[in-house]
Write an enzyme that holds these catalytic residues in place. Structure first.
Site, PDB file in Angstrom:
ATOM      1  N   ASN A  48      32.374  58.686  26.196  1.00 11.59           N
ATOM      2  CA  ASN A  48      32.777  58.285  27.545  1.00 11.59           C
ATOM      3  C   ASN A  48      31.721  57.330  28.091  1.00 11.59           C
ATOM      4  OD1 ASN A  48      33.452  58.049  30.259  1.00 11.59           O
ATOM      5  ND2 ASN A  48      34.173  60.159  30.407  1.00 11.59           N
ATOM      6  N   ASP A  49      31.991  56.029  27.947  1.00 12.59           N
ATOM      7  CA  ASP A  49      31.025  55.018  28.373  1.00 12.59           C
ATOM      8  C   ASP A  49      30.715  55.087  29.855  1.00 12.59           C
ATOM      9  OD1 ASP A  49      30.426  53.602  25.964  1.00 12.59           O
ATOM     10  OD2 ASP A  49      32.423  52.724  26.023  1.00 12.59           O
ATOM     11  N   CYS A  50      31.521  55.812  30.600  1.00 11.10           N
ATOM     12  CA  CYS A  50      31.349  55.867  32.057  1.00 11.10           C
ATOM     13  C   CYS A  50      30.623  57.112  32.528  1.00 11.10           C
ATOM     14  CB  CYS A  50      32.708  55.768  32.749  1.00 11.10           C
ATOM     15  SG  CYS A  50      33.548  54.204  32.438  1.00 11.10           S
TER      16      CYS A  50
END
Length: 819
Positions: free
Chosen positions: A486-488
């Protein structure tokens, strides 16, 4: 509401009205030259790299959304009426319209005022060009005098520079026109040795290469001055905005059809042979001219299109199924496999939502794309693995992205995404299971593409695992770094400045944010690497990896379990994320899937409890949301995930990529009904019936669907380029249908919905063909206990590898209790 229908026999999706909720697109090409084309002919073309070698210009976030592309104009020279067969950009009323998106080709046909025009767009195999085959038919009772105008707008190669550096670019554009062929040669006079060309099979009445002349002052593509007046201006671009347009006159008798071929292509000259004659500034056309002449011939076009169809027949023929569910069949047999090819080629670089400028090829993304693609063209998967591994650092870390043209790591994004290295192990494992080609493990691969740093690929895998083992936090869980899958989820960012990139900003030091997701991924990767070590006769090493997996399993059970589900992480300050202790974001989908995929919780009941929590708290009619409750405000300690409004993207949107992890997990605990139910909730073919809600293409998966907290719950965004494609293909084919390649053979272990009575499949595997029949009494849930292989009983569910060329007939019977 539907805007078209599937034509399964022709492997096409047929769009029967142009005003789809969003542009519904397709991809041309599958080797080096690529194009994007919408149902109204919008899109662009590029060679290998969508940023650095873009041939044609496209403006993102335009109004209308889809404006700029491969436009043709038909003009009735007797009345002055003109229209575009693709509807855009003139948007004139059409008597008929049909777009057929097929496998690497698109056909758009329409009619107005008794004139029909049909255009086929495709990229021939082995070529760096695209063909537009236009057929114009006079369906009137009287003769028709027509004009046909083509048009493309050239990009000045580097798409980022083209869209920003106007003080230079308005002065650099150059073209040549020779023998009716338009050559785009901006910057060819200096450092470039490549050029584009745009050719036509018919004698020309005129041409244009200067956009503003062709369109006219203060005009757009909907009413070009050249088309309106019925004559080209023969303009030659000097700076400003180079474009290409041919003007062809057609005199058609009643019922007559004329075929016109346009060819748009890319070519390179040897540095020493750029100009002809030498010392001049005239483009050397000697090498490219035979190619142009060949592809302007109708018979060559027909042969090339037939070869493309045969190519896809071979690729898809290696895995075909016949199940009780039509939506499953068309996705497995056609569209999901096709999307896996496209995502393999594009990664996340070029779509109508990815501009092709910023992302390049992802390390994590490309490894995941392999798992759904490797059975189609294994040799290309092998090449991709070696390219990816060459961007790895000697620490085991990796560039998060790399540019496909240079194959160099992208310094703008850098490294530090701590899940990345483990995906290399999973990608290589998928390749080995499919092919049995252990020679790849001995291939010398450099670190960071530095000559002299080469080590065997197997050493890269060792360092990938050790990268995680050497970066553990206070709970013994892996450190998250800049982010994990999850890059966020940016637990070390702490950004309060607008415009700071969440993924590359670290405003806090000394923290110890940990990821339960990476822990589950580590368990899975360590087990996979242990199997690979066994193949190499490294028993002690394999035992070490299995012990590491077991130790991490214990750590997850002790520190990653929240009582009803697996926690998501520990933040910078050591506080749990994805816990009942939190006011929002109490449960996340990712660790529930990945931990179970790694086998965590299968023996002690935790997996079933976690999956029941997913069903109770995260599942919606449109798919499984990423977390609940959604974050209602910005949380500086969590990063970008809380920057989105509730229900969108990573803030409780339905991130389709993660849904198949839950499908697989449900099969691992024996729940075929729930796994298949989840599969159908996001299946594009199923969702075709609600296209006015879904909005994106009904033949490919989107990245996300708006979650239950969003006002537009059920609306999809970011179609085509998503790991959803590969993982859904794996979920349905390897786990629900249960046809699963392993290191030592092909396993047949379906976990089917109770209502099914079985299915049939054809699967090519390591040179042999397996004809598989699975029988199951309707209403029964259970598993296969033995197989009949060419009439002989084989205990268990693992088929040994058959000799290349063999045809193996397999019967499997599912037995078990009634549902």
């Amino acid at each position: 509401m539907r805007f078209g229908h599937f034509d399964d026999a022709r492997r096409e999706y047929v769009i029967d009205r142009p005003d789809t909720p969003l542009p519904w697109i397709n991809y041309l090409g599958s080797e080096a030259y690529f194009g994007l084309v919408s149902n109204t002919a919008g899109g662009y073309s590029f060679y290998r790299d969508a940023r650095l070698r873009r041939l044609t210009r496209y403006r993102y976030n335009n109004a209308p959304f889809d404006l700029g592309g491969r436009y043709l104009y038909v003009r009735d020279d007797a009345t002055g009426d003109y229209w575009t067969p693709s509807w855009q950009p003139t948007q004139r009323d059409l008597d008929e319209y049909e777009c057929r998106h097929g496998l690497s080709y698109t056909t758009i046909a329409s009619a107005r005022g008794g004139i029909r025009a049909e255009t086929l767009f495709f990229v021939p195999l082995g070529e760096t060009l695209e063909v537009w085959r236009v057929r114009v038919t006079n369906e009137r009772d009287t003769a028709a005098d027509l004009s046909l105008f083509s048009s493309v707008e050239f990009c000045l190669w580097d798409a980022q520079d083209d869209a920003t550096n106007f003080q230079r670019n308005f002065s650099t554009g150059q073209v040549e026109v020779a023998d009716g062929v338009i050559y785009h040669k901006t910057e060819y006079r200096e450092r470039r040795d490549h050029f584009a060309y745009f050719a036509c099979s018919e004698p020309l009445a005129g041409f244009d290469t200067q956009r503003d002349t062709f369109l006219g002052a203060y005009r757009g593509w909907d009413r070009p001055a050249a088309v309106e007046r019925g004559a080209a201006f023969d303009s030659v671009a000097h700076g400003w905005a180079p474009m290409g347009s041919h003007h062809v006159k057609l005199a058609l008798e009643p019922g007559e059809t004329r075929e016109v071929v346009f060819v748009l292509g890319y070519a390179e000259n040897p540095r020493a042979e750029k100009f002809d004659p030498p010392g001049s500034q005239t483009l050397n056309k000697r090498h490219v001219r035979p190619t142009i002449e060949r592809w302007l011939r109708p018979e060559t076009v027909a042969e090339g299109f037939a070869a493309l169809g045969a190519h896809w027949e071979r690729l898809l023929g290696g895995f075909q199924v016949a199940t009780p569910d039509t939506d499953t069949d068309r996705m497995v047999n056609i569209w999901n496999a096709y999307q896996c090819m496209v995502t393999f080629n594009m990664s996340r670089s070029a779509s109508f939502y990815e501009s092709g400028i910023g992302r390049g090829m992802g390390f994590r993304d490309s490894n995941q794309d392999l798992v759904g693609f490797v059975h189609i063209i294994p040799e290309r998967a092998r090449e991709r693995i070696l390219d990816i591994a060459a961007t790895q650092m000697d620490t085991g870390g990796a560039y998060h992205q790399y540019q496909p043209l240079t194959k160099r790591g992208n310094n703008d994004i850098g490294q530090g995404f701590n899940d990345d290295p483990l995906w290399l192990i999973l990608g290589v494992a998928a390749y080995l299971k499919e092919t049995g080609d252990t020679s790849i493990l001995d291939e010398p691969v450099p670190f960071d593409n530095v000559p002299g740093s080469e080590v065997p690929l197997y050493e890269h895998l060792r360092r990938s695992l050790n990268y995680t083992r050497e970066r553990l936090g206070p709970h013994g869980l892996p450190l998250i770094g800049r982010a994990d899958w999850n890059d966020c989820l940016n637990l070390n960012c702490f950004s309060d400045t607008p415009g700071e990139p969440f993924q590359t900003t670290e405003n806090a030091t000394g923290g110890s944010a940990e990821s339960v997701f990476i822990a589950g991924q580590f368990v899975l990767a360590a087990k996979e690497l242990a199997g690979i070590a066994d193949l190499r006769g490294l028993g002690d090493e394999a035992a070490e990896y299995r012990a590491a997996a077991e130790k991490m399993t214990g750590t997850v059970t002790e520190h990653g379990w929240d009582g009803g589900w697996f926690r998501r992480a520990y933040d910078f300050h050591g506080r749990p994320v994805g816990s009942g202790e939190n006011d929002e974001g109490q449960i996340f989908i990712e660790p529930q899937g990945m931990c179970v995929l790694g086998g965590v919780g299968l023996d002690d009941g935790l997996a079933v409890r976690a999956l029941d929590s997913v069903a109770e708290r995260l599942a919606t009619p449109h798919g499984i949301v990423l977390q609940q409750p959604a974050y209602s405000d910005y949380r500086i300690e969590l990063g970008e995930i809380s920057s989105y409004p509730p229900g969108y993207k990573e803030n409780a949107g339905i991130f389709c990529h993660t849904n198949p992890w839950i499908m697989i997990a449900e099969t691992m605990v024996g729940n075929g009904d729930r796994a298949f139910d989840y599969y159908r909730r996001i299946n594009p073919s199923v969702r075709e019936a609600i296209s006015e809600v879904h909005r994106c293409e009904p033949y490919v998966y989107p990245q996300m669907i708006a979650g239950r907290d969003a006002p537009t719950h059920g609306e999809a965004k970011n179609s085509w380029l998503t790991g959803t494609a590969a993982w859904n293909f794996v979920a349905i084919t390897q786990w629900i249908l249960g046809i699963r390649p392993e290191l030592t053979g092909l396993r047949i272990d379906p976990v089917l919905p109770a209502a099914w009575s079985g299915f049939r499949a054809t699967r090519a595997y390591r040179g042999a063909t397996y004809e598989i029949t699975v029988q199951k009494p309707a209403g029964v849930t259970g598993r296969v206990t033995h197989l009949l292989v060419d009439g002989e009983r084989v205990d268990g569910t693992l088929l040994p590898v058959a000799p290349a060329g063999a045809v193996v007939r397999v019967e499997a019977v599912v037995t078990g209790p009634a549902d």
